[in-house]
Design a protein around this motif. Structure first.
Motif, mmCIF file in Angstrom:
data_model
loop_
_atom_site.group_PDB
_atom_site.id
_atom_site.type_symbol
_atom_site.label_atom_id
_atom_site.label_comp_id
_atom_site.label_asym_id
_atom_site.label_seq_id
_atom_site.Cartn_x
_atom_site.Cartn_y
_atom_site.Cartn_z
ATOM 1 N N PRO A 149 0.820 -1.222 0.000
ATOM 2 C CA PRO A 149 0.000 0.000 0.000
ATOM 3 C C PRO A 149 0.846 1.261 0.000
ATOM 4 O O PRO A 149 1.901 1.322 0.638
ATOM 5 C CB PRO A 149 -0.810 -0.122 1.297
ATOM 6 N N ASN A 150 0.390 2.224 -0.732
ATOM 7 C CA ASN A 150 1.032 3.536 -0.782
ATOM 8 C C ASN A 150 0.161 4.504 0.017
ATOM 9 O O ASN A 150 -0.690 5.204 -0.522
ATOM 10 C CB ASN A 150 1.189 3.998 -2.233
ATOM 11 N N ARG A 151 0.363 4.512 1.312
ATOM 12 C CA ARG A 151 -0.481 5.294 2.207
ATOM 13 C C ARG A 151 0.162 6.653 2.472
ATOM 14 O O ARG A 151 1.294 6.726 2.949
ATOM 15 C CB ARG A 151 -0.684 4.569 3.535
ATOM 16 N N HIS A 182 -3.453 9.590 5.709
ATOM 17 C CA HIS A 182 -4.415 8.498 5.554
ATOM 18 C C HIS A 182 -5.076 8.187 6.898
ATOM 19 O O HIS A 182 -4.389 8.039 7.917
ATOM 20 C CB HIS A 182 -3.707 7.248 5.022
ATOM 21 N N ARG A 231 -6.663 6.426 10.141
ATOM 22 C CA ARG A 231 -6.362 5.183 10.845
ATOM 23 C C ARG A 231 -7.444 4.891 11.865
ATOM 24 O O ARG A 231 -8.261 5.745 12.194
ATOM 25 C CB ARG A 231 -4.999 5.276 11.556
ATOM 26 N N ASP A 266 -3.958 0.524 10.512
ATOM 27 C CA ASP A 266 -4.436 1.035 9.229
ATOM 28 C C ASP A 266 -5.794 0.432 8.885
ATOM 29 O O ASP A 266 -6.061 -0.743 9.158
ATOM 30 C CB ASP A 266 -3.437 0.711 8.121
ATOM 31 N N LEU A 314 -7.765 -1.352 2.781
ATOM 32 C CA LEU A 314 -7.601 -0.593 1.556
ATOM 33 C C LEU A 314 -8.898 -0.530 0.768
ATOM 34 O O LEU A 314 -9.652 -1.514 0.699
ATOM 35 C CB LEU A 314 -6.511 -1.219 0.687
ATOM 36 N N GLN A 341 -7.420 2.801 -3.648
ATOM 37 C CA GLN A 341 -6.073 2.687 -3.096
ATOM 38 C C GLN A 341 -5.345 1.467 -3.649
ATOM 39 O O GLN A 341 -4.140 1.509 -3.899
ATOM 40 C CB GLN A 341 -6.147 2.623 -1.568
ATOM 41 N N SER A 400 -1.764 1.164 -6.284
ATOM 42 C CA SER A 400 -0.606 0.311 -6.011
ATOM 43 C C SER A 400 -0.540 -0.897 -6.932
ATOM 44 O O SER A 400 0.374 -1.712 -6.803
ATOM 45 C CB SER A 400 -0.657 -0.177 -4.554
#
Length: 335
Positions: free
Chosen positions: A262-264, A268, A270, A276, A279, A283, A287
């Protein structure tokens, strides 16, 4: 898809005050995957032709699903599917139940009184009327609970049926959102019709129907990110395939959601415990490119072709072959 050359097009009107458009309608059957997320799994996509209706096609999709999947399942639908064609499909199905929304002024029937012994004639099919706007019968089950920070009250009445569909008995469910003082938050409650077992708790019935809203997130994502409405062909087979291509592309995102890195961003959101959140489809799509490049492909690596070698040195074709080749190119028959 409103072109005049589009075959088998019909008049479409989603809202009462909306202008009439011409195009195609599609019936989607999806499986809800994980509660609390917008993930779904498309099961079937069919075009609704002008020779049939939404409810007739949906009924056939439900029957096909019952044959493919023998596990217990619930099919939720809005008030458009409360007719005899759709609900009638559940009469002969096992482990497949319907949870359909009703109109606020719906009228149903209670169970008829037993026929007196020795009396003539067929037994009665319908009992007293059950009007949603004026219920004069005690509640069979009731429950109040918190749905997030919202207090909800659910009431259930069993052994009811539609007059045009006495072979499908069920229960009427009333869902009310309450204020802090216990009064209803909205003017009208949500009315539902349940064809499943009576021992299902009112809270579970409420959660099952509210979970249905995840399908709206599916259509929004397909239109905005996967080009669901981008196809402009007038070929019916091509249009149907495009719908399935969009559904299969979504399936790929669904299958790789637990595998991608994941490219958080830092902002982002939580959970309260710092973990986290799951997704979302958007999202995972961001990725997906890195994952696909790393996963490789089953196809063989392409080899450089270079320039063609041409004819061998010193080769001279026969004169008659040259003449025949010239005549074939012109489309003339040889003399």
């Amino acid at each position: 898809m409103s072109a005049e050359t589009l075959a088998d097009r019909g008049a479409l009107k989603a809202q009462q005050k909306e202008a009439v458009r011409y195009g195609h309608k599609y019936s989607w059957l999806v499986r809800l995957v994980q509660s609390g997320t917008s993930w779904v799994a498309p099961e079937d996509v069919e075009r609704i032709s002008t020779a049939t209706t939404d409810t007739k096609l949906a009924a056939q999709q439900v029957k096909d699903l019952a044959v493919r999947n023998q596990r217990a399942k619930v099919v939720t639908a809005d008030s458009r599917y409360r007719d005899k064609h759709f609900l009638g499909a559940f009469a002969g199905l096992e482990n497949t139940y319907a949870l359909v929304r009703l109109q606020n002024n719906q009228k149903l029937s209670q169970e008829p009184k037993p026929k007196p012994a020795g009396s003539l004639g067929a037994p009665l099919k319908h009992g007293a009327d059950f009007q949603l706007t004026a219920i004069a019968r005690a509640v069979d089950a009731s429950e109040e609970f918190l749905l997030g920070k919202q207090k909800v009250r659910v009431q259930v009445w069993h052994k009811l049926h539609f007059k045009r569909l006495a072979k499908v008995p069920g229960s009427v469910v009333c869902v009310e959102f309450l204020k802090e003082d216990g009064t209803p938050r909205y003017k009208r409650p949500i009315w539902l019709f349940w064809t499943g077992p009576e021992d299902v708790t009112p809270q579970n019935l409420c959660r099952m129907y509210l979970w249905r809203f995840a399908i709206e997130h599916l259509f929004r994502f397909l239109k905005q990110h996967l080009g669901l409405n981008s196809h402009r062909s007038s070929n019916l087979e091509s249009l149907q395939r495009w719908m399935w291509i969009a559904a299969l592309a979504y399936w790929q995102l669904l299958l790789m959601r637990d595998t991608v890195t994941p490219n958080r961003p830092a902002w982002h959101p939580r959970k309260k415990d710092g973990q986290d959140k799951p997704l979302t489809p958007a999202q995972v799509q961001r990725s997906a490119q890195t994952f696909l490049l790393q996963s490789g492909t089953p196809a063989a690596t392409t080899r450089p072709a270079g320039k063609g070698r041409g004819r061998q040195k010193g080769y001279r074709p026969a004169q008659e072959n040259v003449l025949k080749s010239f005549q074939d190119q012109k489309g003339a028959k040889p003399a």
